[in-house]
Design an enzyme around this catalytic site. Sequence first.
Site, PDB file in Angstrom:
ATOM      1  N   ARG A   1       0.820  -1.215   0.000  1.00 52.95           N
ATOM      2  CA  ARG A   1       0.000   0.000   0.000  1.00 52.95           C
ATOM      3  C   ARG A   1       0.852   1.263   0.000  1.00 52.95           C
ATOM      4  O   ARG A   1       0.394   2.320  -0.448  1.00 52.95           O
ATOM      5  CB  ARG A   1      -0.984  -0.021   1.164  1.00 52.95           C
ATOM      6  CG  ARG A   1      -2.093  -1.066   0.978  1.00 52.95           C
ATOM      7  CD  ARG A   1      -3.095  -1.051   2.110  1.00 52.95           C
ATOM      8  NE  ARG A   1      -2.490  -1.361   3.384  1.00 52.95           N
ATOM      9  CZ  ARG A   1      -2.376  -2.580   3.891  1.00 52.95           C
ATOM     10  NH1 ARG A   1      -2.822  -3.618   3.223  1.00 52.95           N
ATOM     11  NH2 ARG A   1      -1.823  -2.766   5.074  1.00 52.95           N
TER      12      ARG A   1
ATOM     13  N   GLU B   1       6.639 -10.815  14.482  1.00 53.86           N
ATOM     14  CA  GLU B   1       6.222 -11.381  15.766  1.00 53.86           C
ATOM     15  C   GLU B   1       6.611 -12.855  15.843  1.00 53.86           C
ATOM     16  O   GLU B   1       7.082 -13.326  16.868  1.00 53.86           O
ATOM     17  CB  GLU B   1       4.711 -11.217  15.936  1.00 53.86           C
ATOM     18  CG  GLU B   1       4.220 -11.644  17.303  1.00 53.86           C
ATOM     19  CD  GLU B   1       2.740 -11.383  17.491  1.00 53.86           C
ATOM     20  OE1 GLU B   1       2.220 -11.782  18.547  1.00 53.86           O
ATOM     21  OE2 GLU B   1       2.106 -10.794  16.586  1.00 53.86           O
TER      22      GLU B   1
END
Length: 197
Positions: free
Chosen positions: A81, A118
Site C-alpha cells: 500500500r 512477531e
Amino acid sequence: MSGAETTAAGPATPGPAGAAELRSLLLSRIHDVPDYPQPGVMFKDITPLLADPVAFGALTEALAALCHTHRADKVIGLEARGFILAAPVAVRAGVGFVPVRKAGKLPGTTLRQAYELEYGTAEIEMHADALRPGERVLVIDDVLATGGTAEASLHLIRRSGAQVAGVAVLLELGFLAGRQRLQASLDGAPLEALTTV
C-alpha cells in the site's frame, strides 16, 4: 484543500486548523473491519479513502508538502500500500519514486535487509542503484504498526549511502509502539503521522 496553500516551492504544510481538518477527513474515510485477517484483529481499511478523490488528493498534497519540508530528493514506498501513496506523492513533489519490495520481486542487483516479525523473520529489498550517496530519502507507508518494515527500509537507505529525510505515514497505530522501535534507527530524523489511533 482548506487550511493549506501552494507556494512556488511546492505545497505548504497545513497549519493547525488545516491539520485538524485533514485528520478528520482522513479518519472519516478509513473504515474498521473487525476480525480481519484473523479473529480479534481490527483491520484499518484505506480503500474507501483511495476511492474518494478529495480525500486521496488531500492526503497526496499533505505528504508532498512533507517532501518539501524535509527536502527529500526521493521517496520510498513500502510494499504494497505504500506504493499507492508514494507514487502520486513523488509526482506531485517532483521527486523520484523507489519501490521497496518483498525479497525476490525485483530484477537485477538488489540490496536486501532482514527484519523480525512477531513470529519469524522477513526480508525486503530495493535496487542497489536506486539511491545515490547523499540523496535525502523520505519513507512513505500507509500504516505504522510495529515498525519492522520501516526500520528495515531505513537500514537499506543508509547502506546505499543516502540520507534518511524521515518517515511519513497516513496512520500510526500508537498502541503497537512502532514509534518507539524506530527511534534509534531514525537517528534524529522525523517520524510524521498524519493520523494516530
